[in-house]
Design a protein around this motif. Structure first.
Motif, PDB file in Angstrom:
ATOM      1  N   MET A 204      23.189   9.960  22.886  1.00  0.00           N
ATOM      2  CA  MET A 204      22.859   9.268  21.657  1.00  0.00           C
ATOM      3  C   MET A 204      22.152  10.294  21.054  1.00  0.00           C
ATOM      4  O   MET A 204      22.274  10.470  19.681  1.00  0.00           O
TER       5      MET A 204
ATOM      6  N   ASP B 210      21.665   7.193  30.401  1.00  0.00           N
ATOM      7  CA  ASP B 210      22.797   8.233  29.980  1.00  0.00           C
ATOM      8  C   ASP B 210      23.131   7.769  28.585  1.00  0.00           C
ATOM      9  O   ASP B 210      23.560   8.544  27.683  1.00  0.00           O
TER      10      ASP B 210
ATOM     11  N   GLN C  53      12.693  -1.364  20.164  1.00  0.00           N
ATOM     12  CA  GLN C  53      13.604  -1.613  21.092  1.00  0.00           C
ATOM     13  C   GLN C  53      14.927  -0.816  20.995  1.00  0.00           C
ATOM     14  O   GLN C  53      15.899  -1.366  21.271  1.00  0.00           O
ATOM     15  N   SER C  54      14.626   0.347  20.410  1.00  0.00           N
ATOM     16  CA  SER C  54      15.833   1.346  20.065  1.00  0.00           C
ATOM     17  C   SER C  54      16.054   2.004  21.092  1.00  0.00           C
ATOM     18  O   SER C  54      15.216   2.599  21.853  1.00  0.00           O
ATOM     19  N   ILE C  55      17.229   2.158  21.617  1.00  0.00           N
ATOM     20  CA  ILE C  55      17.641   3.261  22.669  1.00  0.00           C
ATOM     21  C   ILE C  55      17.688   4.468  21.886  1.00  0.00           C
ATOM     22  O   ILE C  55      17.806   4.795  20.555  1.00  0.00           O
TER      23      ILE C  55
ATOM     24  N   ALA D 129      26.947   3.920  32.175  1.00  0.00           N
ATOM     25  CA  ALA D 129      27.272   2.559  31.566  1.00  0.00           C
ATOM     26  C   ALA D 129      25.848   2.309  30.790  1.00  0.00           C
ATOM     27  O   ALA D 129      24.797   2.656  30.628  1.00  0.00           O
TER      28      ALA D 129
ATOM     29  N   ALA E 156      21.943  -2.192  30.785  1.00  0.00           N
ATOM     30  CA  ALA E 156      21.136  -3.249  30.482  1.00  0.00           C
ATOM     31  C   ALA E 156      22.222  -4.264  30.027  1.00  0.00           C
ATOM     32  O   ALA E 156      21.973  -5.711  30.147  1.00  0.00           O
ATOM     33  N   GLU E 157      23.280  -3.915  29.338  1.00  0.00           N
ATOM     34  CA  GLU E 157      24.128  -4.970  28.767  1.00  0.00           C
ATOM     35  C   GLU E 157      25.279  -5.415  29.901  1.00  0.00           C
ATOM     36  O   GLU E 157      25.525  -6.645  30.160  1.00  0.00           O
TER      37      GLU E 157
ATOM     38  N   PHE F 270      17.248   1.174  33.087  1.00  0.00           N
ATOM     39  CA  PHE F 270      16.517   1.987  33.959  1.00  0.00           C
ATOM     40  C   PHE F 270      14.974   2.160  33.572  1.00  0.00           C
ATOM     41  O   PHE F 270      14.234   2.540  34.406  1.00  0.00           O
TER      42      PHE F 270
ATOM     43  N   GLY G   2      16.319   0.722  27.920  1.00  0.00           N
ATOM     44  CA  GLY G   2      17.604   0.374  29.020  1.00  0.00           C
ATOM     45  C   GLY G   2      17.173  -0.244  30.198  1.00  0.00           C
ATOM     46  O   GLY G   2      15.746  -0.374  30.389  1.00  0.00           O
TER      47      GLY G   2
END
Ligand SMILES: Cc1ncc(C[n+]2csc(CCOP(=O)(O)OP(=O)(O)O)c2C)c(N)n1
Ligand SMILES: [Mg+2]
Length: 548
Positions: free
Chosen positions: A442, A437, A410-412, A466, A469-470, A387, A385
């Protein structure tokens, strides 16, 4: 004894001493047999957690780990973590029960699932061959650094095996010999180094093995090279006076500048990919680029190189030093460079304007404070992300066993399970999980596993309410952001429900309870719900966007 029991007994005899999973009818017997034979079973709350815990455990312990899942849905739940492991070449054996009857609810083409994500599908096919096949699975995982899916068809699992000795006497074949560099490759490498005026060594995943650090440090000393790592190998040169820490998007301005100034860059067990080299922007156009890797197929995959050396990192560095003679060169290690490194190579030493608001804390201020509060003997795991650069670069780690970075897919959502697997492999260290968050919510089910295992973990949530990153990706173009922003969630309260101590942090003063917790006795794990400022994208994200 049946096949399930024989395979379960054989695996610990082959060195598989940790198995992570969710037990259902199809993997009940094989898992219990492993436990009876001395393996530790870690019950996770979701198979995604199991796959990633096993991945992190294998990475941080240098051994092979196992995942145990129910047929069909147990395996599909694990797929994201298994993809990460397969891409990272983590030695894992996934024990998956299997139904072969397409009318079963649990049926799915498990072999195809493995292939689709770069794992190696194998199968236990009969009572006569079961133990041998289990051996082959472990050998493939360990010796070829592969994630192996060992399918265990239900019909075969229940077949009788006459000879118990077969299972307990299971032995692995010899490991393949260390790849020694060829003479002409070695001569070319030494020639490049002899001509180098400002060499930089970048050590990657392939440099995490025994003896690599010393071999690289000695060779770097001979040629006056500065040393850096890719993100996955972070910590390898911790404490070294000529270390630039991480090369790539995460690099500090001083580190990036010095890497850009190199006339020779040698990647040691390092792909020098778009992340580590900022899409090539860290390489001066005239620089000579060398890649050392023990696998010929890996050379030049991510970028053109001037010289590829096929050899094990340690063996190649030692051989190059032996061929180089003894006189030491200043190379890139002049006084001006020494001063620049001492003054500002660490991100936490770079001056910044605190953007805290009273309601929200600046993530840099938060992370620097945590770096001071938390014991230095730590093992840090970071989710994905916006952060992620703050904990990755502002928290120091004691060595390459102190940083676990599961970001090949690159998975959250992998960070918390990563921290659990890493914690089990490094029990003497404080485990630190740094999550956004989004990633935290998740994967929240595994907060239960942290508490149940009694891990003294600190979970830091960089909470901007939020998918930051998006937000930072799309906000500049004026797009609506309702799909990627959320109302506040009290994640500290969620954690308290799981048995954690929960602290909400909006400013530096709120960190006092963290200091109290850190000073002991740490009877419960701690979650810090840090309400962070989110008005700007992080530096590394801006770098990443430049490349696309
Ligand atoms: C499994 C998965 N789903 C979606 C994405 C796309 N994605 C990348 S970063 C991100 C947001 C992460 O949010 P959070 O964990 O809160 O961290 P932040 O970016 O806010 O710092 C998303 C959704 C992804 N990488 N992986
Ligand atoms: Mg967020």
């Amino acid at each position: 004894m049946n096949v399930a029991q024989a395979v379960g007994r054989a695996l610990p005899a082959l060195g598989v001493d940790h198995v992570f999973g969710v037990v259902g009818s199809g993997n009940f017997h094989v898992t219990n047999a492993m436990v009876e034979a001395g393996a530790r079973f870690v019950a996770t709350r979701h198979e995604a957690g199991a796959a990633t815990m096993a991945d992190a455990y294998a990475r941080m312990s240098g051994t092979v780990a196992a995942v145990s899942v129910h047929q069909g849905c147990g395996l599909t739940n694990a797929m994201t973590g298994l993809t990460e492991a397969a891409k990272s070449r983590t030695p894992l054996v996934v024990l998956a029960a299997e139904v072969t009857e397409p009318r079963s609810n649990f049926y799915v083409d498990q072999e195809a699932l493995a292939r689709a994500v770069g794992a190696v599908p194998m199968r236990v096919s009969s009572a006569q061959t079961a133990v041998q096949e289990a051996c082959a699975a472990v050998a493939t995982a360990l010796h070829q650094r592969r994630t192996v899916l060992l399918n265990l068809p239900l019909g075969v699992q229940s077949a009788d095996i006459a000879d118990i000795a077969d299972a307990t006497g299971a032995r692995l074949p010899e490991a393949p010999a260390t790849v020694v560099p060829g003479e002409s490759d070695l001569a070319s490498l030494v020639e490049v180094l002899e001509r180098a005026e400002r060499p930089v060594f970048v050590a990657g995943r392939g440099s995490r093995g025994t003896g690599c650090r010393q071999a690289l440090v000695d060779l770097a000393e001979r040629y006056g090279a500065l040393v850096a790592t890719s993100a996955v190998a972070r910590g390898l040169f911790h404490g070294h006076p000529w270390s630039l820490d991480v090369s790539g998007g995460f690099a500090s301005p001083v580190a990036a500048d010095l890497i850009r100034g190199a006339d020779v860059i040698v990647g040691w067990g390092c792909a020098l990919n778009m992340w580590t080299m900022r899409h090539g922007r860290l390489i001066a156009p005239t620089a000579t680029v060398v890649q050392v890797d023990d696998t010929a197929d890996a050379i030049g995959v991510h970028r053109d190189v001037d010289l590829g050396v096929v050899g094990d990192v340690r063996a190649t560095a030692e051989a190059a030093l032996a061929a180089a003679g003894t006189s030491t060169r200043v190379g890139y290690r002049g006084d001006d460079v020494r001063q620049r490194i001492a003054k500002g190579v660490r991100w936490r030493d770079v001056p910044y304007q605190d953007a805290g608001t009273g309601e929200r804390i600046d993530p840099r201020t938060l992370t620097i404070a945590l770096d001071d509060i938390l014991p230095a003997e730590r093992v840090l795991s970071v989710d994905s992300g916006n952060f992620m650069g703050y904990p990755s670069m502002f928290l120091s780690v004691p060595d390459e066993g102190g940083f676990c970075f599961t970001q090949a897919f690159q998975s959250i959502g992998l960070g918390l399970a990563t921290a659990i697997g890493a914690a089990l492999a490094q029990p003497g260290r404080l485990p630190v999980a740094a999550l956004g968050d989004g990633g935290a919510l998740m994967s929240a089910a595994e907060l239960d596993t942290v508490r149940r295992l009694g891990l003294p973990m600190v979970v830091v949530v960089y909470n901007d309410d939020a998918y930051g990153a998006e937000v930072h990706h799309f906000a500049p173009e004026g797009h609506p952001l309702d799909t990627v922003t959320f109302p506040e969630t009290d994640i500290a309260a969620v954690a308290r429900g799981y048995g954690f101590e929960g602290v909400t942090v909006r400013g530096p003063d709120d960190l006092a309870p963290v200091a109290t917790w850190a000073s002991g006795p740490r009877t419960a794990p701690l979650l810090i719900d840090a309400k962070v400022t989110g008005d700007r994208g992080a530096w590394w994200l801006a770098e990443a966007f430049k490349g696309h």
